[in-house]
Design a protein around this motif. Structure first.
Motif: not given
Length: 139
Positions: A60-61, A44, A49-57
């Motif tokens: 849940q991932y 995670a 996509l973390k560079d776009f502000g999305f870091k999953p739990d």
């Protein structure tokens, strides 16, 4: 030759379904489940996509990948042709993500081998139908 591709498709589908099931329950193997669950904390952190502000739990991932692998694996093995092809595409994306994640985490290349082999087999199944076209009944 068609029987070889069918066998590869079914075995690969069952493999993905089993790895998905392992991610969804600790009833299959509690030790493997806990190990994979802890790995997804790292996964995670390097999610593409973390560079776009999305870091999953991480949990849940972990569960989402498990469900994707389970459903897509079953459809790859036993679904109708169109769902086999869609499942193949989805599983290719999952394997590319797995390889990316392991490389970003600087894991040994040997850790990438299972995902790379699976991706290769999925691509082989994908291109097998794009070779010679069979003659139509009208000819």
């Amino acid at each position: 030759m068609a029987i070889v591709f069918t066998a590869i498709r079914v075995l690969l589908g069952l493999f993905f379904a089993s790895t998905g099931l392992i991610k969804l329950t600790d009833q299959v193997s509690a030790e493997v489940y806990q190990h994979m669950k802890s790995q997804f904390v790292q996964f995670a952190d390097v999610f593409p996509l973390k560079d776009f502000g999305f870091k999953p739990d991480p949990f849940q991932y972990f569960q989402a990948v498990g469900w994707i692998e389970l459903v897509a694996g079953i459809l790859l093995a036993f679904g109708p042709r169109i769902l086999q092809e869609i499942s193949n595409l989805v599983l290719c994306i999952v394997m590319i993500g797995a390889i990316y994640t392991l490389l970003v985490l600087k894991e040994p290349i040997a850790m990438c081998a299972p995902a790379t082999v699976c991706l290769g087999l999925l691509l082989l199944l994908n291109i097998r139908g794009h070779g010679k076209k069979s003659k139509s009944k009208a000819e």
